[in-house]
Design an enzyme around this catalytic site. Structure first.
Site, short mmCIF file in Angstrom:
data_model
loop_
_atom_site.label_atom_id
_atom_site.label_comp_id
_atom_site.label_asym_id
_atom_site.label_seq_id
_atom_site.Cartn_x
_atom_site.Cartn_y
_atom_site.Cartn_z
N HIS A 82 -28.63 4.48 32.14
CA HIS A 82 -27.65 3.80 31.30
C HIS A 82 -27.60 2.48 31.48
O HIS A 82 -27.80 1.67 32.53
CB HIS A 82 -26.18 4.47 31.58
CG HIS A 82 -25.33 3.92 30.29
ND1 HIS A 82 -25.11 4.30 29.09
CD2 HIS A 82 -24.57 2.70 30.28
CE1 HIS A 82 -24.26 3.77 28.44
NE2 HIS A 82 -23.99 2.66 29.52
N ASP A 161 -13.05 7.90 24.45
CA ASP A 161 -13.85 6.63 24.60
C ASP A 161 -13.95 5.96 23.06
O ASP A 161 -13.87 4.84 23.09
CB ASP A 161 -15.00 6.82 25.27
CG ASP A 161 -15.88 5.44 25.37
OD1 ASP A 161 -15.39 4.38 25.92
OD2 ASP A 161 -16.95 5.45 24.89
N ARG A 168 -10.28 -1.51 21.73
CA ARG A 168 -10.47 -2.58 22.77
C ARG A 168 -11.30 -3.81 22.18
O ARG A 168 -11.11 -5.11 22.44
CB ARG A 168 -11.37 -2.21 24.01
CG ARG A 168 -10.52 -1.43 25.01
CD ARG A 168 -11.21 -0.47 25.95
NE ARG A 168 -12.30 -1.43 26.66
CZ ARG A 168 -13.51 -0.96 27.08
NH1 ARG A 168 -13.99 -0.01 26.83
NH2 ARG A 168 -14.28 -1.87 27.94
N SER A 183 -15.08 3.84 30.72
CA SER A 183 -15.87 3.91 29.43
C SER A 183 -17.25 4.59 29.72
O SER A 183 -17.96 5.68 28.93
CB SER A 183 -15.94 2.88 28.48
OG SER A 183 -16.86 2.94 27.52
N LYS A 187 -18.75 8.88 29.69
CA LYS A 187 -19.97 9.57 28.79
C LYS A 187 -20.96 10.13 29.57
O LYS A 187 -21.50 11.19 29.37
CB LYS A 187 -20.36 8.36 27.87
CG LYS A 187 -19.30 7.80 26.94
CD LYS A 187 -19.90 6.78 26.02
CE LYS A 187 -20.02 5.67 26.73
NZ LYS A 187 -19.63 4.37 25.86
N1 URA Z 1 -20.73 -0.07 27.35
C1 URA Z 1 -19.49 0.99 27.08
O1 URA Z 1 -20.15 2.24 26.78
N2 URA Z 1 -18.26 0.93 27.32
C2 URA Z 1 -17.89 -0.23 27.74
O2 URA Z 1 -16.77 -0.48 27.65
C3 URA Z 1 -18.67 -1.39 27.83
C4 URA Z 1 -20.19 -1.28 27.69
#
Ligand code: URA
Length: 441
Positions: A82, A161, A168, A183, A187
């Protein structure tokens, strides 16, 4: 329990209990707690922070707020990767086929771009016919048969999220360590892989602008991953200038293909080999990070990694021959150049301005609902450290709307800074955090 007390507690800098965190996440997902109360809590978290334990509980509450993926039907150690988000970051399109070609099963869910950062799913959709939405059975059986699948995240994964991120985004509470870490990690944990490689971007084109902040974020995320029983490594990498030379969607896929053919820009090639080396090691297909990198280079050279990309494209309904014929990608009708006004050396190409310029061409979205032009984008002819003569083409801009493309040129003009003296190129891989540390700085 009530939300007002929870907001008050955090506002006063107190630690929230697991039950309180679960109460607010579950209530928010069910629509029982309104945006205005969650906004107030987010702002309190922003100023008062969360400690390690609270961040872990927040991650878990979000992870279990929707479906979780069970990858146990796929043999082998599944490794996810990621990126925290950047400009020109087409790394997944390169590292996933490399790791898969080395025997690491890749069952990956990716996101779309928002703001000045791009997303892998949009890039993949520039391949004619490519399906980024597969039913879970099809996704799993493709990974078993072909060794690789990259799809979009389903609507049912981490709904907390999705709601929180949108809130946010409009309440100036994105750039908080606990909120970013929870966040991302919620995931990743919900997506079911056994090991996770995090590419933590650092620089003006990333959420973390300086190295010390990127290290803090990398530490928090690796600790969350390890606490959840997943081998997790974070690699802190440069995002002070865009990665590679192409920024957009089809242009980035073409650059990824060229990299898999061995003709990629040096920075993206270096990063892809490094990250896939970590994935190969965590996937149990190499005894050390060094051996992982050697194996990555071998499958790049032999063409096996390119074959994996082709196999994935075909398996997901895409036109495999895009790999040999770039004319099959969506077409742009307009091209404009940005010329150097002076001679010297490129000392900066601010990734943020280039990301915004790419958005102006039509390649990116300002809001989730925006449509994007898959053929639009930017090609950088010069990178930091390159010598430039007055009148040289610094970058070319593509799209289908002349006004938009000209706006992009204007934005990108702010990004290029020239110096009279020779300039040292930025170090790409700044630090590695996680098991069997290879410390770099
Ligand atoms: N990427 C994400 O998935 N969440 C965040 O808060 C920042 C970057």
């Amino acid at each position: 329990m009530n939300m007002n007390d929870i907001i008050y507690k955090k506002r006063e800098g107190e630690k929230l209990a697991k039950e309180e965190i679960e109460y607010f996440i579950n209530g928010y997902v069910k629509g029982e707690i309104p945006d205005y109360q969650v906004s107030a809590l987010l702002m309190a978290i922003y100023f008062r922070q969360m400690d390690k334990e609270e961040t872990f509980e927040l991650t878990n509450a979000m992870r279990y707020s929707g479906d979780t993926i069970d990858l146990s039907g796929i043999a082998g150690i599944k490794v996810d990767k990621h990126s925290t988000g950047g400009v020109g970051d087409k790394t997944t399109l390169i590292v996933a086929p490399i790791a898969s070609a080395c025997g690491v099963p890749i069952a990956k869910m990716s996101g779309r771009g928002l703001g000045f950062t791009g997303g892998t799913v949009d890039k993949l959709e520039s391949i004619p016919g490519f399906r980024t939405s597969l039913e879970p059975e099809e996704f799993l059986s493709q990974v078993n048969d072909v060794g690789i699948s990259v799809i979009g995240q389903t609507a049912h994964i981490t709904p907390a999220d999705k709601k929180l991120y949108a809130l946010r985004d409009v309440t100036s509470t994105v750039d908080n360590f606990s909120l970013i870490a929870s966040s991302i990690m919620s995931k990743k944990l919900a997506a079911g892989s056994d090991a996770i490689v995090l590419d933590v971007k650092c620089g003006n084109g990333a959420f973390m602008e300086n190295l010390s902040d990127a290290i803090v974020l990398g530490n928090i995320m690796t600790e969350i991953g390890e606490a959840a029983g997943r081998n997790t490594v974070a690699v802190i990498t440069d995002m002070s200038q865009p990665l590679g030379k192409a920024i957009g969607n089809s242009v980035e896929v073409i650059e990824a293909i060229e990299t898999l053919k061995g003709n990629g820009p040096s920075d993206i090639t270096e990063l892809a080999i490094y990250l896939s080396g970590v994935m190969i090691y965590l996937g149990g297909k190499a005894d050390s990070l060094e051996e992982g990198r050697i194996k990555a280079k071998e499958v790049l050279k032999s063409g096996e990694a390119l074959k994996k990309l082709r196999a994935m494209i075909i398996a997901q309904g895409g036109e495999g021959s895009v790999i040999d014929n770039y004319n099959l990608f969506p077409k742009h009708s307009i091209e404009e150049n940005l010329l150097a006004k002076d001679s010297g050396y490129v000392s900066e190409i601010t990734a943020r301005n280039i990301g915004l310029a790419s958005q102006h061409t039509g390649a990116g979205r300002a809001t989730k609902e925006d449509n994007i032009d898959l053929s639009a984008g930017i090609y950088l002819h010069k990178k930091v450290g390159d010598k430039v003569t007055k009148g040289d083409v610094l970058a070319t801009f593509y799209g289908n709307d002349r006004i938009k493309v000209l706006n992009a040129v204007k934005e990108a003009d702010k990004a290029f800074i020239l110096a009279k003296e020779e300039v040292v190129r930025p170090v790409l891989i700044k630090k590695v955090i996680g098991m069997n540390n290879e410390q770099k700085e």
